[in-house]
Design a protein around this motif. Structure first.
Motif, mmCIF file in Angstrom:
data_model
loop_
_atom_site.group_PDB
_atom_site.id
_atom_site.type_symbol
_atom_site.label_atom_id
_atom_site.label_comp_id
_atom_site.label_asym_id
_atom_site.label_seq_id
_atom_site.Cartn_x
_atom_site.Cartn_y
_atom_site.Cartn_z
ATOM 1 N N UNK A 168 0.979 -0.850 -0.343
ATOM 2 C CA UNK A 168 -0.274 0.198 0.124
ATOM 3 C C UNK A 168 1.041 1.504 -0.250
ATOM 4 N N UNK A 169 0.278 1.991 -0.462
ATOM 5 C CA UNK A 169 1.498 3.496 -0.175
ATOM 6 C C UNK A 169 2.134 4.049 1.073
ATOM 7 N N UNK A 170 1.144 3.889 2.594
ATOM 8 C CA UNK A 170 1.769 4.298 3.691
ATOM 9 C C UNK A 170 3.466 2.925 3.179
ATOM 10 N N UNK A 171 3.544 1.757 2.848
ATOM 11 C CA UNK A 171 4.338 1.321 2.332
ATOM 12 C C UNK A 171 5.770 1.664 2.205
ATOM 13 N N UNK A 172 5.928 3.135 1.474
ATOM 14 C CA UNK A 172 6.585 4.210 0.483
ATOM 15 C C UNK A 172 7.086 4.857 1.575
ATOM 16 N N UNK A 173 6.349 5.297 3.173
ATOM 17 C CA UNK A 173 6.586 6.089 3.152
ATOM 18 C C UNK A 173 7.642 5.380 4.768
ATOM 19 N N UNK A 174 6.817 4.224 5.178
ATOM 20 C CA UNK A 174 8.147 3.629 6.113
ATOM 21 C C UNK A 174 9.337 2.254 5.495
ATOM 22 N N UNK A 175 9.081 2.212 4.583
ATOM 23 C CA UNK A 175 10.531 1.677 3.992
ATOM 24 C C UNK A 175 11.709 2.458 4.339
ATOM 25 N N UNK A 176 12.933 2.182 4.803
ATOM 26 C CA UNK A 176 13.918 2.839 5.393
ATOM 27 C C UNK A 176 15.232 2.344 4.328
ATOM 28 N N UNK A 177 14.885 1.286 2.638
ATOM 29 C CA UNK A 177 15.390 1.591 1.166
ATOM 30 C C UNK A 177 14.117 1.877 0.339
ATOM 31 N N UNK A 178 14.158 3.060 -0.148
ATOM 32 C CA UNK A 178 13.100 3.002 -1.507
ATOM 33 C C UNK A 178 13.923 2.839 -2.883
ATOM 34 N N UNK A 179 13.401 1.536 -3.446
ATOM 35 C CA UNK A 179 14.100 1.864 -4.761
ATOM 36 C C UNK A 179 12.845 1.854 -5.749
ATOM 37 N N UNK A 180 13.450 2.921 -6.423
ATOM 38 C CA UNK A 180 12.533 3.410 -7.315
ATOM 39 C C UNK A 180 12.492 3.514 -9.439
ATOM 40 N N UNK A 181 12.469 1.902 -10.059
ATOM 41 C CA UNK A 181 13.514 1.751 -10.692
ATOM 42 C C UNK A 181 12.002 2.004 -12.077
ATOM 43 N N UNK A 182 12.640 2.923 -13.365
ATOM 44 C CA UNK A 182 11.692 2.864 -14.708
ATOM 45 C C UNK A 182 10.307 3.875 -14.281
ATOM 46 N N UNK A 183 11.110 4.651 -12.785
ATOM 47 C CA UNK A 183 9.514 5.390 -12.692
ATOM 48 C C UNK A 183 10.441 6.662 -12.489
ATOM 49 N N UNK A 184 9.941 7.493 -13.233
ATOM 50 C CA UNK A 184 10.135 9.697 -12.588
ATOM 51 C C UNK A 184 9.026 9.449 -12.523
ATOM 52 N N UNK A 185 8.913 9.245 -11.160
ATOM 53 C CA UNK A 185 7.560 9.455 -9.878
ATOM 54 C C UNK A 185 7.227 10.988 -9.911
ATOM 55 N N UNK A 215 12.433 -2.629 2.988
ATOM 56 C CA UNK A 215 12.496 -2.055 1.692
ATOM 57 C C UNK A 215 11.219 -2.305 0.401
ATOM 58 N N UNK A 216 11.794 -1.340 -0.348
ATOM 59 C CA UNK A 216 10.377 -1.122 -1.197
ATOM 60 C C UNK A 216 10.595 -0.974 -2.700
ATOM 61 N N UNK A 217 10.163 -1.850 -3.820
ATOM 62 C CA UNK A 217 10.943 -1.489 -4.746
ATOM 63 C C UNK A 217 9.430 -1.096 -5.461
ATOM 64 N N UNK A 218 9.946 0.393 -6.043
ATOM 65 C CA UNK A 218 8.467 0.522 -6.619
ATOM 66 C C UNK A 218 8.885 0.714 -8.620
ATOM 67 N N UNK A 219 7.948 -0.200 -9.452
ATOM 68 C CA UNK A 219 8.720 0.218 -10.988
ATOM 69 C C UNK A 219 7.362 0.144 -11.525
ATOM 70 N N UNK A 220 7.560 0.800 -12.348
ATOM 71 C CA UNK A 220 6.751 1.192 -13.674
ATOM 72 C C UNK A 220 6.738 1.265 -15.210
ATOM 73 N N UNK A 221 6.947 2.004 -16.132
ATOM 74 C CA UNK A 221 6.499 2.267 -17.047
ATOM 75 C C UNK A 221 8.578 1.459 -17.786
ATOM 76 N N UNK A 222 9.615 2.113 -17.174
ATOM 77 C CA UNK A 222 10.478 1.972 -17.108
ATOM 78 C C UNK A 222 10.731 0.051 -17.467
ATOM 79 N N UNK A 223 10.245 -1.050 -16.519
ATOM 80 C CA UNK A 223 10.306 -1.273 -16.418
ATOM 81 C C UNK A 223 9.175 -2.921 -17.399
#
Length: 881
Positions: free
Chosen positions: A151-168, A284-292
């Protein structure tokens, strides 16, 4: 005056699913909904401009058949007749539907029921195929079902955010702001992207990898985790299958850190740092989008990411999950009802005879099709070769968005009957329609959408429907009735459709499947109207919804175990060569959405990026003689794209970036999809949109011009390059050509009549003229050899609002601005209309921080998407000082 009551609805743009408060009846600005858990009252510039897009210009207001206005009864009869004839002559498979994540879930449900259940065609796909289908396939292979665990809260709780293929920062601005606000000591952010984007401003580490090597990078991470004893073997033994096979194949492709770094074109130290951070950080949350996803290997890339999370037991736990962020407001709602060609409603599958029988029995039909239908690219190939006789397109623009767009347009021209349901009459696809059905737009539609965290929200109508406009579900249901299936399509509103959708999902109760809305199947019309945002599954046991899934280690498979999928590295199919030496990447820009049928009508959303552009590395610009601000053309196999050059080291050498939004309604040659070949992921069918190939050369313009004219004025001008830039009170066109022009000879046609004012400076090759009628400005043209010398058009646009120009205004008309009017420069903050030169001036006067600039100019204080540019201006000022 008593203020209008405000209604709660949802934003129709990205997959964040922000809550919006809109005035009943319209006519005033929208606001963010402070009670909605996705955005807590925040809106990005697109969302806060929604009221500016509710304009009558270009609206489709009545049904048309082959260019002639008809009644709804006639149009429904024509659609039903075409379908009936095609089925009788060629079978159900000669009919196809192409749907959209812009549709509400209720519209989507009726479309799939009509097509897959009653007409009997499996050929129903959606533009979500272009953005999310690889993530869907990866979820199903790993988890057993298309489920986002977190859920979105996980993006706030994560100690490591990995943003891949995503110009958030640009594509999902509100989530980006939530992640940014959650910054704290010890929190790390890694951005994995071939480009340096606005999102990298948040990064502690930016991995600027070679395009197409994402699966190598994550395979390398899996190997590293195993070699460093950072794998959770107890979790794997209890909850997962396939680890040894996945590790063995990963090791064969990514045997060492140094080899992975070399293949990905990364520094060994940077790659090691990322791997060490991942290994050491449970949350750790790995958030991935269209670049993936938008890749010939998108599904494998998704599974390579998920493998690393399963190997460390980081799925469905607070602050620990893989997270696929969707591109459209209802991409997930469409997936719930079987919007993809290879799925059935309620997350059921064609491959399972029991699933086919269950859905057929629920709908009351003898059977559904025995196998999946054509996926998007294959669907339009089937149209091209003549297998599809009737194609119904709803709320999407495939003539622009699909790869090899010229072939798609050929396919549409060949199809005997093309039906298009849309709210706009101005799209490349609408131009190809035989039957046009006027659909309800945002603000008029009533139903639900599901965002990226499985949250179902209401989209409520706050505007009345125009007289002959109807919701999509209504048109689909009436066609179903006209085909003789009346009892199955007698809905009295979206609430009835939602209840049926929820009842079908209840068949998943007590099974291994997660998608379940059984707790909502008994909603009354009033309860449906008042339904608040809720995350599925929603059951009797969980009436308030479910925040996370799989945290207990039980997955949506018959065995309850997840699967690590062995992933082989598949390089991009289109590789640069001597003829096409550059890799072409495409994507979104901050202030535009899809093919601009909505955002293109809001003038301030075109201020940040007003025309197509090409981002080029200095090493590629210099040998081609390209300078910033010049025009250039990308070419591939007879297709071309022309845009304004942006020279930037944010690009890797040998690669360029172009935006996806411009099309035949807004530019002469701005179709990014024309540079992409029709290659797809073999598992998901998702087209490759991140790795085209092309050559690049300058566009040798002899002149540049701005033409402003009253709206709907006939187009009598000609130019080799043009971009339409709507302004508040008029239309404007940015023009250029490689040929000289005899301006005196063409002036009357260009202005729509004899010029009232004219100025020619042959020595400087400068020409300007204006036409007034009874003192009112009708048109103005300004010509220069260098586009940088052309004035800003804001003041001229204001002149079009005047019923009669004063003598002072007439004197300044050909200069293009008042003598005392400051030049604000290129737009940086669209929310508060703050330009680059204003910010530079404020910095020079002592506003030397983001906070100080925000206090003085308000820039960066709303959605925050402009903050990276503001910081760049501050950095430039410091380096000069």
């Amino acid at each position: 005056m008593t203020p209008k009551p405000m209604l709660s609805t949802t934003c129709p743009y990205c997959g964040v699913g922000c809550g919006v408060r809109a005035p009943a009846g319209g006519g005033a600005a929208v606001q963010g909904d402070q009670q909605h858990p996705a955005n807590h009252g925040k809106l990005c510039v697109k969302g806060s401009s929604l009221h500016e897009t509710l304009v009558p210009e270009g609206r489709l207001l009545y049904p048309q058949v082959r260019g002639q206005r008809v009644t709804w009864d006639s149009a429904i009869g024509q659609v039903a007749g075409a379908i009936r004839e095609a089925v009788a002559t060629h079978g159900p498979g000669s009919v196809a539907f192409y749907l959209s994540g812009q549709m509400l879930t209720e519209d989507y449900y009726v479309a799939n029921k009509l097509a897959k259940g009653f007409i009997g065609t499996p050929h129903v796909d959606t533009n979500s195929r272009l953005c999310m289908s690889s993530a869907v396939a990866a979820h199903k292979r790993a988890f057993g079902e298309d489920v986002v665990p977190g859920c979105y809260e996980d993006l706030e709780l994560a100690d490591l955010l990995v943003l891949t293929g995503s110009n958030t920062a640009w594509n999902h601005p509100i989530l980006y702001q939530r992640m940014k606000a959650a910054n704290r000591a010890g929190r790390k952010v890694v951005v994995i992207d071939p480009r340096a984007t606005a999102t990298t401003e948040l990064a502690d580490l930016h991995l600027k990898l070679r395009p197409g090597t994402d699966s190598l990078l994550f395979n390398g991470l899996l190997v590293w985790l195993a070699d460093q004893q950072a794998v959770d073997h107890a979790y794997l033994a209890a909850h997962c299958d396939g680890f040894e096979d996945a590790l063995a194949l990963a090791r064969s492709h990514a045997p060492s850190l140094a080899q992975v770094a070399a293949a990905c074109d990364l520094a060994v130290a940077d790659l090691r740092r990322f791997y060490e951070w991942f290994a050491a950080t449970p949350r750790t949350v790995t958030l991935f989008s269209q670049g993936i996803n938008q890749s010939v290997a998108g599904t494998d890339k998704g599974n390579a990411i998920i493998n690393c999370h399963l190997a460390t037991g980081r799925v469905g736990k607070p602050g620990a999950s893989p997270f696929s962020i969707t591109g459209q407001p209802n991409a997930m709602g469409g997936r719930e009802v079987g919007g993809l060609a290879n799925t059935l409603a309620a997350h059921r599958d064609y491959e399972d005879p029991a699933d086919r029988a269950l859905v057929a029995d629920f709908w009351g039909v003898p059977q559904v099709a025995e196998g999946p239908g054509y996926k998007a690219v294959d669907l339009f190939e089937a149209v091209h070769r003549g297998d599809i006789k009737v194609l119904w397109i709803i709320a999407t623009n495939p003539a622009v968005s699909l790869p090899d767009s010229a072939r798609v347009r050929e396919a549409l021209a060949r199809c005997p009957t093309v039906i298009v349901s849309d709210c706009s009459v101005q799209s490349d696809t609408v131009q190809q329609a035989d039957i046009l059905l006027p659909a309800a737009g945002w603000g008029e539609k009533d139903g639900t959408v599901t965002n990226s965290e499985r949250r179902v929200s209401r989209q409520r109508a706050f505007l009345p429907l125009p007289a002959e406009v109807r919701p999509d579900w209504w048109a689909l249901a009436h066609v179903g009735q006209a085909l003789g299936y009346g009892a199955a399509f007698t809905y009295d509103g979206p609430a009835a459709i939602f209840r049926e959708h929820a009842r079908l999902s209840a068949c998943n109760s007590g099974t291994h499947r997660c998608f379940d809305l059984s707790g909502l199947q008994g909603l009354s019309d009033d309860e449906y109207h008042d339904l608040g945002p809720v995350q599925w599954p929603v059951t009797r046991q969980a009436p308030a919804g479910t925040t996370r899934l799989f945290g207990d280690g039980r997955f949506a498979t018959l065995s309850g175990r997840a699967r690590l999928v062995p992933v082989a590295w598949i390089p991009p199919q289109q590789q640069p060569d001597a003829q096409w030496p550059l890799v072409v990447n495409s994507g979104r820009v901050r202030d535009q959405w899809h093919t601009m049928t909505r955002t293109g009508s809001a003038p301030r959303l075109l201020q940040h990026r007003s025309e197509p552009f090409i981002e080029v590395h200095p090493a590629d610009a210099a040998p081609r003689g390209l300078e910033a601000g010049a025009l250039a053309t990308l070419q591939r196999e007879g297709q071309s794209y022309t845009g304004r050059v942006i020279v930037t080291d944010q690009q890797r050498p040998g690669e360029v970036f172009v935006p996806i939004h411009w099309n035949g309604q807004f530019a002469s040659a701005g179709l990014a999809s024309s540079l992409m070949g029709p290659v797809t992921d073999p598992v998901s069918g998702q087209p490759e949109s991140k790795h085209g190939i092309a050559s690049l050369q300058g566009f040798p313009a002899r002149w540049h011009a701005r033409l402003l004219q009253r709206r709907e004025a006939p187009r009598r001008w000609q130019a080799g390059y043009w971009t339409r830039v709507p302004l508040q009170h008029c239309d404007s066109w940015w023009l250029a050509d490689t040929d000289r022009k005899d301006w005196a000879a063409v002036l009357t046609d260009w202005l729509g009549g004899e010029p009232t004012l004219m100025m020619a400076d042959p020595a400087q090759q400068r020409f300007r003229a204006a036409r007034l009628l009874n003192g009112r400005l009708q048109a103005v043209v300004m010509v220069e050899t260098d586009a940088a010398l052309l004035p800003d058009t804001d003041w001229l646009d204001e002149c079009f609002a005047e019923p009669r120009l004063s003598s002072a205004q007439r004197r300044m008309l050909l200069a293009g601005r008042r003598a005392d009017q400051p030049d604000v420069g290129a737009m940086v903050c669209s929310c508060f209309q703050v330009g680059e030169k204003q910010i530079q001036q404020a910095i020079a006067e002592g506003a030397c921080s983001v906070d100080a600039l925000g206090e003085q100019l308000r820039c960066g204080t709303n959605c925050g998407s402009c903050l990276p540019e503001i910081k760049g201006l501050l950095l430039s000022a410091r380096s000069v000082a």
